[in-house]
Design an enzyme around this catalytic site. Structure first.
Site, mmCIF file in Angstrom:
data_model
loop_
_atom_site.group_PDB
_atom_site.id
_atom_site.type_symbol
_atom_site.label_atom_id
_atom_site.label_comp_id
_atom_site.label_asym_id
_atom_site.label_seq_id
_atom_site.Cartn_x
_atom_site.Cartn_y
_atom_site.Cartn_z
ATOM 1 N N ASP A 111 0.837 -1.195 0.000
ATOM 2 C CA ASP A 111 0.000 0.000 0.000
ATOM 3 C C ASP A 111 0.875 1.249 0.000
ATOM 4 O O ASP A 111 2.039 1.197 0.430
ATOM 5 C CB ASP A 111 -0.914 0.010 1.221
ATOM 6 C CG ASP A 111 -2.008 -1.049 1.141
ATOM 7 O OD1 ASP A 111 -2.314 -1.485 0.020
ATOM 8 O OD2 ASP A 111 -2.536 -1.427 2.195
ATOM 9 N N TYR A 128 6.609 -8.615 8.422
ATOM 10 C CA TYR A 128 6.309 -7.183 8.544
ATOM 11 C C TYR A 128 6.520 -6.711 9.974
ATOM 12 O O TYR A 128 6.313 -7.470 10.929
ATOM 13 C CB TYR A 128 4.842 -6.891 8.194
ATOM 14 C CG TYR A 128 4.418 -7.243 6.794
ATOM 15 C CD1 TYR A 128 4.509 -6.308 5.767
ATOM 16 C CD2 TYR A 128 3.891 -8.496 6.498
ATOM 17 C CE1 TYR A 128 4.093 -6.620 4.473
ATOM 18 C CE2 TYR A 128 3.470 -8.814 5.216
ATOM 19 C CZ TYR A 128 3.567 -7.873 4.212
ATOM 20 O OH TYR A 128 3.158 -8.189 2.929
ATOM 21 N N ASP A 155 -6.745 1.400 8.366
ATOM 22 C CA ASP A 155 -5.467 2.039 8.673
ATOM 23 C C ASP A 155 -5.678 3.535 8.886
ATOM 24 O O ASP A 155 -6.812 4.035 8.806
ATOM 25 C CB ASP A 155 -4.412 1.758 7.595
ATOM 26 C CG ASP A 155 -4.810 2.284 6.213
ATOM 27 O OD1 ASP A 155 -5.508 3.313 6.142
ATOM 28 O OD2 ASP A 155 -4.413 1.679 5.207
#
Length: 305
Positions: free
Chosen positions: A38, A66, A80
């Site tokens: 993203d 991650y 998010d």
């Protein structure tokens, strides 16, 4: 140019923005990435150029690691910090033992509902475009595997964790689901990919460094095809074996030197330092074709020289 550039993607760019930059550097459109990040995310983005684009499906298949940050107390429509807040709830009663107990339920094979703000398609339309129109459609949960999720730091309401997971896992959905299970809501605030398959952040090159190299006329740090899948066993092919391989005819193990792989193992065939084929070891045959390997991809020798 053929090979893979392991890029440290900066924030504020889509993965396709990176592809466009690389295309200008290498002067070819035959460029693709292995695993979308993203715009807010940073970190490892393998980018294949030329013949290496034929290997993208194998590069995408590996696990991802991650480091992510989340904030307790609010859920957003994008899951998010780029989205609109949907609800705010008290988080003050949440402590680390409560979080660790919830994390246990997010480990192993789990069903994950893909977010509306994603590139998945419904009737040919990306879900994020529908979401921007205020449209929500039914999505089928997908099986993903969370191999580990370790809390790195907790300073309420902020939490940082490191997760190793399978292809297709949405980390922001993990953040969202964790918040829902805690009863206070949560959304992801940062995301950095530390590893994509065998490619680690330590071996990546920031995009701006690549741009500087390009502008200075210096070579870019391509990983050659023979090394792209170097976690696969390698078998050398030469002479008649190589000639037959180039014509799509698989060899038998008895005609090769090297350690015999386990049945079903994917292997690389090399001619010197050049990748000439990738295959799966299938003793006992596969259909009516000769040989003991199922050829998956065959490459001209000169492509990686």
């Amino acid at each position: 140019m053929n090979g893979v550039l392991v890029i440290d993607k900066p924030a504020g760019m889509t993965s396709f923005d990176v592809i466009r930059r690389v295309r200008r550097m290498v002067k070819t459109r035959r460029v693709g990435h292995a695993g979308t990040l993203d715009p807010m995310a940073t970190g490892v983005l393998p980018v294949a150029v030329g013949t290496a684009t034929r290997l993208i499906e194998y590069l995408m298949a590996g696990d991802k690691t991650y480091r992510a940050g989340l904030k307790l107390g609010s859920a957003t429509d994008t899951q998010d910090s780029t989205g609109q807040i949907l609800e705010i709830k008290p988080w003050q009663s949440v402590d680390r033992p409560a979080i660790e107990a919830v994390v246990e339920h997010l480990l192993g094979e789990i069903d994950q509902l893909p977010p509306m703000y994603s590139a998945l398609k419904k009737d040919g339309q990306p879900l994020y475009r529908l979401a921007r129109q205020g449209i929500e459609v039914e999505r089928e949960p997908r099986k993903v595997v969370v191999k580990s999720l370790v809390i790195d730091e907790f300073s309420a309401p902020d939490l940082t964790f490191t997760v190793q997971c399978s292809k297709g896992t949405y980390v922001r959905t993990l953040c969202h689901d964790l918040g829902q299970m805690l009863g206070c809501g949560a959304h992801m605030t940062e995301l950095r990919r530390l590893a994509c398959g065998r490619f680690a952040l330590e071996a990546s090159t920031p995009l701006e460094v690549l741009q500087d190299l390009f502008e200075q006329g210096r070579p870019l740090p391509f990983l050659p095809l023979a090394e792209v899948l170097d976690d696969w066993p390698a078998l050398q092919a030469d002479g008649v074996i190589l000639e037959r391989l180039q014509n799509g005819v698989a060899p038998c193990m008895a005609d090769l030197s090297g350690v015999q792989p386990a049945t079903g193992t994917r292997v690389r065939f090399l001619a010197g330092n050049s990748l000439v084929a990738v295959a799966r070891y299938t003793p006992g045959g596969h259909g009516k074709r000769p040989g003991e390997f199922e050829l998956l991809k065959v490459f001209p020798v000169q492509d990686d020289e």
